[in-house]
Design a protein around this motif. Sequence first.
Motif, PDB file in Angstrom:
ATOM      1  N   GLY A  25       0.806  -1.211   0.000  1.00  0.00           N
ATOM      2  CA  GLY A  25       0.000   0.000   0.000  1.00  0.00           C
ATOM      3  C   GLY A  25       0.838   1.258   0.000  1.00  0.00           C
ATOM      4  O   GLY A  25       1.731   1.418   0.838  1.00  0.00           O
ATOM      5  N   GLY A  26       0.545   2.153  -0.945  1.00  0.00           N
ATOM      6  CA  GLY A  26       1.250   3.424  -1.046  1.00  0.00           C
ATOM      7  C   GLY A  26       0.367   4.612  -0.743  1.00  0.00           C
ATOM      8  O   GLY A  26       0.551   5.701  -1.296  1.00  0.00           O
ATOM      9  N   GLY A  27      -0.597   4.426   0.146  1.00  0.00           N
ATOM     10  CA  GLY A  27      -1.434   5.536   0.603  1.00  0.00           C
ATOM     11  C   GLY A  27      -0.767   6.284   1.741  1.00  0.00           C
ATOM     12  O   GLY A  27       0.448   6.187   1.961  1.00  0.00           O
ATOM     13  N   SER A  28      -1.552   7.024   2.500  1.00  0.00           N
ATOM     14  CA  SER A  28      -1.002   7.833   3.597  1.00  0.00           C
ATOM     15  C   SER A  28      -0.218   6.986   4.585  1.00  0.00           C
ATOM     16  O   SER A  28       0.906   7.340   4.967  1.00  0.00           O
ATOM     17  CB  SER A  28      -2.146   8.553   4.324  1.00  0.00           C
ATOM     18  N   ALA A  29      -0.801   5.858   5.007  1.00  0.00           N
ATOM     19  CA  ALA A  29      -0.147   5.015   6.005  1.00  0.00           C
ATOM     20  C   ALA A  29       1.118   4.372   5.454  1.00  0.00           C
ATOM     21  O   ALA A  29       2.164   4.367   6.114  1.00  0.00           O
ATOM     22  CB  ALA A  29      -1.115   3.946   6.497  1.00  0.00           C
ATOM     23  N   GLY A  30       1.033   3.816   4.234  1.00  0.00           N
ATOM     24  CA  GLY A  30       2.179   3.117   3.667  1.00  0.00           C
ATOM     25  C   GLY A  30       3.370   4.016   3.419  1.00  0.00           C
ATOM     26  O   GLY A  30       4.510   3.655   3.733  1.00  0.00           O
ATOM     27  N   ILE A  31       3.132   5.204   2.861  1.00  0.00           N
ATOM     28  CA  ILE A  31       4.245   6.117   2.584  1.00  0.00           C
ATOM     29  C   ILE A  31       4.814   6.680   3.875  1.00  0.00           C
ATOM     30  O   ILE A  31       6.043   6.810   4.031  1.00  0.00           O
ATOM     31  CB  ILE A  31       3.792   7.255   1.651  1.00  0.00           C
ATOM     32  N   ALA A  32       3.946   7.010   4.830  1.00  0.00           N
ATOM     33  CA  ALA A  32       4.431   7.562   6.094  1.00  0.00           C
ATOM     34  C   ALA A  32       5.321   6.569   6.835  1.00  0.00           C
ATOM     35  O   ALA A  32       6.380   6.941   7.361  1.00  0.00           O
ATOM     36  CB  ALA A  32       3.255   7.976   6.975  1.00  0.00           C
ATOM     37  N   VAL A  33       4.927   5.302   6.873  1.00  0.00           N
ATOM     38  CA  VAL A  33       5.743   4.323   7.604  1.00  0.00           C
ATOM     39  C   VAL A  33       7.010   3.984   6.829  1.00  0.00           C
ATOM     40  O   VAL A  33       8.070   3.736   7.435  1.00  0.00           O
ATOM     41  CB  VAL A  33       4.918   3.062   7.945  1.00  0.00           C
ATOM     42  N   ALA A  34       6.959   4.006   5.497  1.00  0.00           N
ATOM     43  CA  ALA A  34       8.175   3.786   4.710  1.00  0.00           C
ATOM     44  C   ALA A  34       9.199   4.872   4.992  1.00  0.00           C
ATOM     45  O   ALA A  34      10.387   4.599   5.215  1.00  0.00           O
ATOM     46  CB  ALA A  34       7.835   3.758   3.217  1.00  0.00           C
ATOM     47  N   ALA A  35       8.745   6.124   4.992  1.00  0.00           N
ATOM     48  CA  ALA A  35       9.652   7.241   5.271  1.00  0.00           C
ATOM     49  C   ALA A  35      10.194   7.166   6.687  1.00  0.00           C
ATOM     50  O   ALA A  35      11.374   7.443   6.935  1.00  0.00           O
ATOM     51  CB  ALA A  35       8.916   8.563   5.043  1.00  0.00           C
ATOM     52  N   SER A  36       9.332   6.780   7.632  1.00  0.00           N
ATOM     53  CA  SER A  36       9.749   6.686   9.026  1.00  0.00           C
ATOM     54  C   SER A  36      10.813   5.608   9.225  1.00  0.00           C
ATOM     55  O   SER A  36      11.805   5.805   9.938  1.00  0.00           O
ATOM     56  CB  SER A  36       8.527   6.396   9.905  1.00  0.00           C
ATOM     57  N   LEU A  37      10.628   4.467   8.580  1.00  0.00           N
ATOM     58  CA  LEU A  37      11.612   3.388   8.683  1.00  0.00           C
ATOM     59  C   LEU A  37      12.961   3.806   8.088  1.00  0.00           C
ATOM     60  O   LEU A  37      14.019   3.581   8.695  1.00  0.00           O
ATOM     61  CB  LEU A  37      11.095   2.145   7.962  1.00  0.00           C
ATOM     62  N   LEU A  38      12.921   4.411   6.913  1.00  0.00           N
ATOM     63  CA  LEU A  38      14.174   4.764   6.237  1.00  0.00           C
ATOM     64  C   LEU A  38      14.867   5.943   6.901  1.00  0.00           C
ATOM     65  O   LEU A  38      16.085   6.083   6.787  1.00  0.00           O
ATOM     66  CB  LEU A  38      13.895   5.046   4.761  1.00  0.00           C
ATOM     67  N   ARG A  39      14.134   6.771   7.593  1.00  0.00           N
ATOM     68  CA  ARG A  39      14.791   7.827   8.375  1.00  0.00           C
ATOM     69  C   ARG A  39      15.576   7.213   9.524  1.00  0.00           C
ATOM     70  O   ARG A  39      16.667   7.692   9.876  1.00  0.00           O
ATOM     71  CB  ARG A  39      13.760   8.811   8.921  1.00  0.00           C
ATOM     72  N   ARG A  40      15.061   6.143  10.093  1.00  0.00           N
ATOM     73  CA  ARG A  40      15.725   5.485  11.212  1.00  0.00           C
ATOM     74  C   ARG A  40      16.840   4.539  10.754  1.00  0.00           C
ATOM     75  O   ARG A  40      17.817   4.354  11.468  1.00  0.00           O
ATOM     76  CB  ARG A  40      14.690   4.702  12.028  1.00  0.00           C
ATOM     77  N   GLN A  41      16.670   3.939   9.579  1.00  0.00           N
ATOM     78  CA  GLN A  41      17.666   2.968   9.103  1.00  0.00           C
ATOM     79  C   GLN A  41      17.686   2.998   7.578  1.00  0.00           C
ATOM     80  O   GLN A  41      16.973   2.249   6.913  1.00  0.00           O
ATOM     81  CB  GLN A  41      17.324   1.564   9.621  1.00  0.00           C
ATOM     82  N   ARG A  42      18.529   3.814   7.013  1.00  0.00           N
ATOM     83  CA  ARG A  42      18.541   4.041   5.568  1.00  0.00           C
ATOM     84  C   ARG A  42      19.018   2.840   4.769  1.00  0.00           C
ATOM     85  O   ARG A  42      18.782   2.752   3.560  1.00  0.00           O
ATOM     86  CB  ARG A  42      19.414   5.254   5.228  1.00  0.00           C
ATOM     87  N   THR A  43      19.678   1.917   5.427  1.00  0.00           N
ATOM     88  CA  THR A  43      20.203   0.752   4.709  1.00  0.00           C
ATOM     89  C   THR A  43      19.174  -0.356   4.521  1.00  0.00           C
ATOM     90  O   THR A  43      19.484  -1.388   3.920  1.00  0.00           O
ATOM     91  CB  THR A  43      21.415   0.183   5.452  1.00  0.00           C
ATOM     92  N   LEU A  44      17.962  -0.159   5.032  1.00  0.00           N
ATOM     93  CA  LEU A  44      16.936  -1.190   4.866  1.00  0.00           C
ATOM     94  C   LEU A  44      16.659  -1.449   3.389  1.00  0.00           C
ATOM     95  O   LEU A  44      16.535  -0.520   2.589  1.00  0.00           O
ATOM     96  CB  LEU A  44      15.634  -0.741   5.526  1.00  0.00           C
ATOM     97  N   ASN A  45      16.536  -2.708   3.043  1.00  0.00           N
ATOM     98  CA  ASN A  45      16.099  -3.102   1.704  1.00  0.00           C
ATOM     99  C   ASN A  45      14.579  -3.153   1.749  1.00  0.00           C
ATOM    100  O   ASN A  45      13.969  -4.157   2.139  1.00  0.00           O
ATOM    101  CB  ASN A  45      16.699  -4.458   1.354  1.00  0.00           C
ATOM    102  N   LEU A  46      13.954  -2.045   1.385  1.00  0.00           N
ATOM    103  CA  LEU A  46      12.523  -1.838   1.612  1.00  0.00           C
ATOM    104  C   LEU A  46      11.790  -1.624   0.289  1.00  0.00           C
ATOM    105  O   LEU A  46      12.263  -0.873  -0.578  1.00  0.00           O
ATOM    106  CB  LEU A  46      12.314  -0.631   2.534  1.00  0.00           C
TER     107      LEU A  46
END
Length: 419
Positions: A25-46
């Motif tokens: 899902g790339g709606g509000s929830a999906g994009i917000a949590v993707a950005a939040s994860l990558l801000r905390r750990q940019r090396t994630l293969n997401l």
Amino acid sequence: MSISFDSHAPLSRAGDEPFDVVIVGGGSAGIAVAASLLRRQRTLNLAVIEPREVHDYQPAWTLVGGGVFDVHESRRPMRSVIPKDAVWIRAAATRIEPDNNHVLLDDGRTVRYRHLIVAPGLRLAWERIEGLATSLGKHGVTSNYRYALAPYTWQLVQSIKGGTALFTQPPMPIKCAGAPQKAMYLSCDHWRRNGRLDRVNVEFHSAAAVLFGVAAFVAPLMHYVKRYRVNLVFHSTLVAVDGPDKTAYFDVADENGKLTRVAKAFDMIHVVPPQVAPELIRESQLADAAGWCEVDHATLQHPRYTNVFALGDACSAPNAKTAAAARKQAVVVASNLLASRAGKPLPRRYDGYGACPLTVERGKAILAEFGYGGRLLPTFPLDPTKPRALAWFLKATVLPWFYWIGMLKAREWFTKTLD
């Protein structure tokens, strides 16, 4: 810029290795949590699985229907909101197999994951109201729940000189439970300002038993119901619309639950469709008895598949389904998922926060913020039940701006959670 995979590309950056995190899902929830994860750990293969080419800020559509927001400003290219370090898989997920850590796509491909985040949103079930699909956008039948129809709402509001205006609310749960009322209040305020309200019979038909689910906000909302002389009809569910005949049909329940079919003529009707869990979740092993993705209401972790988290409209947490809820849920899920990956205790707890700026008139709104059990959770040290110009300014100006440059970019202001 995010990496995008077409239908012939491999589905991992590392050959046969699964993604660290897959988000459905790339709606509000999906994009917000993707950005939040990558801000905390940019090396994630997401990876984010999302077929749509555009991303919508849906909370603005109520304002579009009220003539105070440009609908084109509510939509941007999906590519512009996918985090730059994420992989965008432009396809639709059709099946989740949590026992195998697989997501199947509509083009036949399979995506493998170590952790899964379920955020596909809910489905608007227009087809559950007979005749609605063929009447939308004409015959005075409209809905702010669709991008192309919100401008039509405003056209109708401007053009109506008298007659009957119906506003409907289906059984819960729905996204933004206040939206059906917001459409009504802004319409009535326009008619009042233009001297037409005396000639318009306004009815609000709700399947619910009360005007609003949090008792503290009922009295101030009733003030506006009386001001606009709205006829409230509770336990009334829209079941059919005959657009050419301009007639709506409702099943109205009495105190014993007995249903009576009632026909109502209209000059304008604003319809809110029934809303259901997407088939992707409903038919998976992740679903609860009602079809939503089952989660622990505090941690947002699946109780049986501990490498699965969910947030947004499709998760089973009994919070208001709003973008504001997803904003705080994203912090909880990102923090807890990374802790899970590291084998540590989950540090964050979600308190059920949701927000609904109730636009009761042009220039004023009631900023309803609440959590589980209807507990009030105001952000500002002001009486949250009072209509304010500040709340309108937040709804109409600040929140749209903050959505694009804040929430979707992991700028997590005012997202304190329990720990």
